[in-house]
Design a protein around this motif. Sequence first.
Motif, PDB file in Angstrom:
ATOM      1  N   ILE A 307       0.835  -1.102  -0.026  1.00 56.80           N
ATOM      2  CA  ILE A 307       0.323   0.142   0.160  1.00 56.80           C
ATOM      3  C   ILE A 307       0.762   1.175   0.064  1.00 56.80           C
ATOM      4  O   ILE A 307       0.185   2.416   0.170  1.00 56.80           O
ATOM      5  CB  ILE A 307      -1.164   0.339   1.095  1.00 56.80           C
ATOM      6  CG1 ILE A 307      -0.398   0.358   2.501  1.00 56.80           C
ATOM      7  CG2 ILE A 307      -2.083  -0.549   1.037  1.00 56.80           C
ATOM      8  CD1 ILE A 307      -1.108  -0.140   3.770  1.00 56.80           C
ATOM      9  N   TYR A 308       2.084   1.197  -0.048  1.00 59.85           N
ATOM     10  CA  TYR A 308       3.415   2.302  -0.126  1.00 59.85           C
ATOM     11  C   TYR A 308       3.597   2.131  -1.543  1.00 59.85           C
ATOM     12  O   TYR A 308       4.177   1.770  -2.263  1.00 59.85           O
ATOM     13  CB  TYR A 308       3.821   2.212   0.760  1.00 59.85           C
ATOM     14  CG  TYR A 308       5.069   2.907   1.419  1.00 59.85           C
ATOM     15  CD1 TYR A 308       4.965   3.944   2.039  1.00 59.85           C
ATOM     16  CD2 TYR A 308       6.446   3.212   0.042  1.00 59.85           C
ATOM     17  CE1 TYR A 308       5.577   4.836   1.986  1.00 59.85           C
ATOM     18  CE2 TYR A 308       7.172   4.381  -0.177  1.00 59.85           C
ATOM     19  CZ  TYR A 308       6.982   5.093   1.915  1.00 59.85           C
ATOM     20  OH  TYR A 308       7.677   6.338   1.106  1.00 59.85           O
ATOM     21  N   PRO A 309       3.480   4.005  -2.072  1.00 60.35           N
ATOM     22  CA  PRO A 309       3.374   3.615  -3.589  1.00 60.35           C
ATOM     23  C   PRO A 309       5.357   3.775  -3.859  1.00 60.35           C
ATOM     24  O   PRO A 309       6.218   3.867  -3.193  1.00 60.35           O
ATOM     25  CB  PRO A 309       3.311   5.646  -3.539  1.00 60.35           C
ATOM     26  CG  PRO A 309       2.337   5.745  -2.592  1.00 60.35           C
ATOM     27  CD  PRO A 309       2.543   4.853  -1.331  1.00 60.35           C
ATOM     28  N   GLY A 310       4.980   2.798  -5.006  1.00 58.24           N
ATOM     29  CA  GLY A 310       6.124   2.352  -5.045  1.00 58.24           C
ATOM     30  C   GLY A 310       7.023   3.105  -5.845  1.00 58.24           C
ATOM     31  O   GLY A 310       6.209   4.806  -6.455  1.00 58.24           O
ATOM     32  N   ASN A 328      -4.886   1.965   5.359  1.00 56.23           N
ATOM     33  CA  ASN A 328      -5.201   1.548   5.958  1.00 56.23           C
ATOM     34  C   ASN A 328      -6.081   1.971   6.905  1.00 56.23           C
ATOM     35  O   ASN A 328      -7.005   0.918   7.403  1.00 56.23           O
ATOM     36  CB  ASN A 328      -3.945   1.687   7.178  1.00 56.23           C
ATOM     37  CG  ASN A 328      -3.986   0.837   8.452  1.00 56.23           C
ATOM     38  OD1 ASN A 328      -3.612  -0.991   8.349  1.00 56.23           O
ATOM     39  ND2 ASN A 328      -4.512   1.274   9.322  1.00 56.23           N
ATOM     40  N   PHE A 329      -6.284   3.193   7.066  1.00 54.71           N
ATOM     41  CA  PHE A 329      -7.347   3.638   7.443  1.00 54.71           C
ATOM     42  C   PHE A 329      -8.949   3.551   6.826  1.00 54.71           C
ATOM     43  O   PHE A 329     -10.195   2.359   7.139  1.00 54.71           O
ATOM     44  CB  PHE A 329      -7.959   5.409   7.851  1.00 54.71           C
ATOM     45  CG  PHE A 329      -9.683   5.465   8.188  1.00 54.71           C
ATOM     46  CD1 PHE A 329      -9.455   5.895   9.627  1.00 54.71           C
ATOM     47  CD2 PHE A 329      -9.671   6.487   7.468  1.00 54.71           C
ATOM     48  CE1 PHE A 329     -10.579   6.485   9.982  1.00 54.71           C
ATOM     49  CE2 PHE A 329     -10.697   7.145   8.024  1.00 54.71           C
ATOM     50  CZ  PHE A 329     -11.791   7.260   9.241  1.00 54.71           C
ATOM     51  N   PHE A 330      -9.002   3.266   5.326  1.00 54.89           N
ATOM     52  CA  PHE A 330      -9.995   3.138   4.535  1.00 54.89           C
ATOM     53  C   PHE A 330     -10.290   1.224   4.928  1.00 54.89           C
ATOM     54  O   PHE A 330     -11.632   1.088   4.834  1.00 54.89           O
ATOM     55  CB  PHE A 330     -10.149   3.660   3.073  1.00 54.89           C
ATOM     56  CG  PHE A 330     -10.167   5.075   3.714  1.00 54.89           C
ATOM     57  CD1 PHE A 330     -11.030   6.378   3.916  1.00 54.89           C
ATOM     58  CD2 PHE A 330      -8.939   5.288   2.589  1.00 54.89           C
ATOM     59  CE1 PHE A 330     -10.668   7.170   4.092  1.00 54.89           C
ATOM     60  CE2 PHE A 330      -8.945   6.832   2.260  1.00 54.89           C
ATOM     61  CZ  PHE A 330     -10.122   7.472   3.481  1.00 54.89           C
ATOM     62  N   THR A 331      -9.425   1.077   4.587  1.00 53.78           N
ATOM     63  CA  THR A 331      -9.429  -0.780   4.824  1.00 53.78           C
ATOM     64  C   THR A 331      -9.950  -1.134   6.165  1.00 53.78           C
ATOM     65  O   THR A 331     -10.443  -1.806   6.233  1.00 53.78           O
ATOM     66  CB  THR A 331      -8.326  -1.269   4.503  1.00 53.78           C
ATOM     67  OG1 THR A 331      -7.300  -1.253   3.443  1.00 53.78           O
ATOM     68  CG2 THR A 331      -8.134  -3.009   4.730  1.00 53.78           C
ATOM     69  N   ASN A 332      -9.682  -0.507   7.201  1.00 50.15           N
ATOM     70  CA  ASN A 332     -10.249  -1.148   8.441  1.00 50.15           C
ATOM     71  C   ASN A 332     -11.480  -0.643   8.507  1.00 50.15           C
ATOM     72  O   ASN A 332     -12.823  -1.578   9.024  1.00 50.15           O
ATOM     73  CB  ASN A 332      -9.925  -0.383   9.492  1.00 50.15           C
ATOM     74  CG  ASN A 332      -8.583  -0.554  10.095  1.00 50.15           C
ATOM     75  OD1 ASN A 332      -7.495  -1.465  10.019  1.00 50.15           O
ATOM     76  ND2 ASN A 332      -7.876   0.707  10.772  1.00 50.15           N
ATOM     77  N   ILE A 333     -11.902   0.453   7.841  1.00 50.67           N
ATOM     78  CA  ILE A 333     -13.360   0.903   7.806  1.00 50.67           C
ATOM     79  C   ILE A 333     -14.506  -0.080   6.964  1.00 50.67           C
ATOM     80  O   ILE A 333     -15.002  -0.790   6.973  1.00 50.67           O
ATOM     81  CB  ILE A 333     -13.324   2.536   7.082  1.00 50.67           C
ATOM     82  CG1 ILE A 333     -13.088   3.536   7.864  1.00 50.67           C
ATOM     83  CG2 ILE A 333     -14.970   2.830   6.724  1.00 50.67           C
ATOM     84  CD1 ILE A 333     -13.330   5.059   7.012  1.00 50.67           C
ATOM     85  N   ALA A 334     -13.583  -0.845   5.155  1.00 51.38           N
ATOM     86  CA  ALA A 334     -14.330  -1.229   4.330  1.00 51.38           C
ATOM     87  C   ALA A 334     -14.170  -3.275   5.518  1.00 51.38           C
ATOM     88  O   ALA A 334     -15.643  -3.900   5.003  1.00 51.38           O
ATOM     89  CB  ALA A 334     -13.460  -2.027   3.578  1.00 51.38           C
ATOM     90  N   GLU A 335     -13.777  -3.370   6.659  1.00 53.52           N
ATOM     91  CA  GLU A 335     -13.533  -3.871   7.437  1.00 53.52           C
ATOM     92  C   GLU A 335     -14.019  -4.642   8.218  1.00 53.52           C
ATOM     93  O   GLU A 335     -14.721  -5.591   9.013  1.00 53.52           O
ATOM     94  CB  GLU A 335     -12.530  -4.852   7.315  1.00 53.52           C
ATOM     95  CG  GLU A 335     -11.289  -5.156   5.799  1.00 53.52           C
ATOM     96  CD  GLU A 335     -11.210  -6.575   5.718  1.00 53.52           C
ATOM     97  OE1 GLU A 335     -12.208  -7.647   5.824  1.00 53.52           O
ATOM     98  OE2 GLU A 335     -10.987  -6.811   4.396  1.00 53.52           O
ATOM     99  N   GLY A 336     -14.611  -3.147   8.910  1.00 56.05           N
ATOM    100  CA  GLY A 336     -15.185  -2.910  10.075  1.00 56.05           C
ATOM    101  C   GLY A 336     -14.779  -4.055  11.082  1.00 56.05           C
ATOM    102  O   GLY A 336     -15.150  -3.514  12.459  1.00 56.05           O
ATOM    103  N   LYS A 337     -13.145  -2.832  11.034  1.00 57.35           N
ATOM    104  CA  LYS A 337     -12.786  -3.683  12.127  1.00 57.35           C
ATOM    105  C   LYS A 337     -11.324  -3.157  12.416  1.00 57.35           C
ATOM    106  O   LYS A 337     -10.467  -2.612  10.939  1.00 57.35           O
ATOM    107  CB  LYS A 337     -12.799  -5.201  12.588  1.00 57.35           C
ATOM    108  CG  LYS A 337     -12.260  -6.465  11.426  1.00 57.35           C
ATOM    109  CD  LYS A 337     -12.006  -7.178  12.006  1.00 57.35           C
ATOM    110  CE  LYS A 337     -11.519  -8.259  11.180  1.00 57.35           C
ATOM    111  NZ  LYS A 337     -11.236  -9.239  11.170  1.00 57.35           N
ATOM    112  N   VAL A 338     -10.254  -2.587  12.602  1.00 59.37           N
ATOM    113  CA  VAL A 338      -8.776  -2.808  13.124  1.00 59.37           C
ATOM    114  C   VAL A 338      -8.612  -3.777  12.676  1.00 59.37           C
ATOM    115  O   VAL A 338      -7.695  -4.751  13.434  1.00 59.37           O
ATOM    116  CB  VAL A 338      -7.974  -2.186  13.956  1.00 59.37           C
ATOM    117  CG1 VAL A 338      -7.055  -1.705  13.943  1.00 59.37           C
ATOM    118  CG2 VAL A 338      -8.375  -0.584  13.784  1.00 59.37           C
TER     119      VAL A 338
END
Length: 361
Positions: A307-310, A328-338
Amino acid sequence: MKNIKLGFIGLGYIGKIHAIACFAMPLVFPDLPFKVILGPVFKRNLSSVPYFFERCAESVDDLLNTEDLVAVDICTPNYVHLDEAMKAIDRGLDIYLEKPIGLNGDEAFKIMESAKKKGVINQTALMYRFMPAVAQARDMINNGEIGQILNFKATMLHSGYLDPLRPISWKLKKATSGGGAILDMGIHLVDAVRFMLGEIKSLKAESRTYFKERPSHGAGVLEEVDVDDWTAVDVELKSGAWGRIEASRISAEMEEETRFEIYGTYGSIKISTKRPEYAVLYKKRENAVFSGIYGGEGPFTRYLRGIYPGEKFSMGYMVNMHMASLINFFTNIAEGKVVYQETPTFKEAYKDQLIIDEVLK
């Protein structure tokens, strides 16, 4: 694919960095499990809001009442974080909040506890955790590559306040900032030290305010500066290691750089924002230096590299780190958890702020 409508509260320098990261995110990483929709934005000068935001909100309350709003990114001065964060949390919105989350540990605690009770996904922009070299160094240390940690140095030296004619601002008043260089910049170093090396047991600090007055916005008027220009903190970790954390806004460097030097019984590790992708590992017994993909990288570091730009998509380490942090923040939202415990939640930000409170004492 989860749609995440994101509202921006504040769009100054750091808000623009966040916005650039969000805007470029689907171009750099087209297969993310979410779609960020840039919703409303509230800022002082509404005439300068870019076209790609949904609309200009008339107030924070107006923004927070937006239909289908999922999350907010708060990039405003420190003294309004508590009020704005509490309003967002009360509405059950997920929240990404610039550091420090409050003026002090008491405010940070209120924000942390409210977010916990409401069950909202939360994250602080302590983005050095999302610098690949920092995460890699953490793996090397955990794997015993340099043996027992003895001592370290962590420095962030900037020169933006060397100009004596730079006008007074909220950052130079304790009532509105909470602190100077050590809070504004040093909190990143404190968090990275805790992340890589463990908790701080004790500390002693010294600071200086070189420019004790700054021009006001009125001609010929000077105002007092009551926060630090430079602070150095000597710390002892619970592990027994010791080191120094130094933050400055008046240090003239040809190229501003954040550096970490970590020394152990078997060697050393060095990290620099000049080469944010990889740490430099020196192993004394072999008299060998290593830098590159490390076979002992853990799950978080491997995830971070995705997730870090090459190099070809790099927009500079500042935008790159913020982009990885926001993904990472948006992934946590999509997953509904940290998903990863390495996430700098409000709980982690609160721990950092307690340390800064002790430094300021």
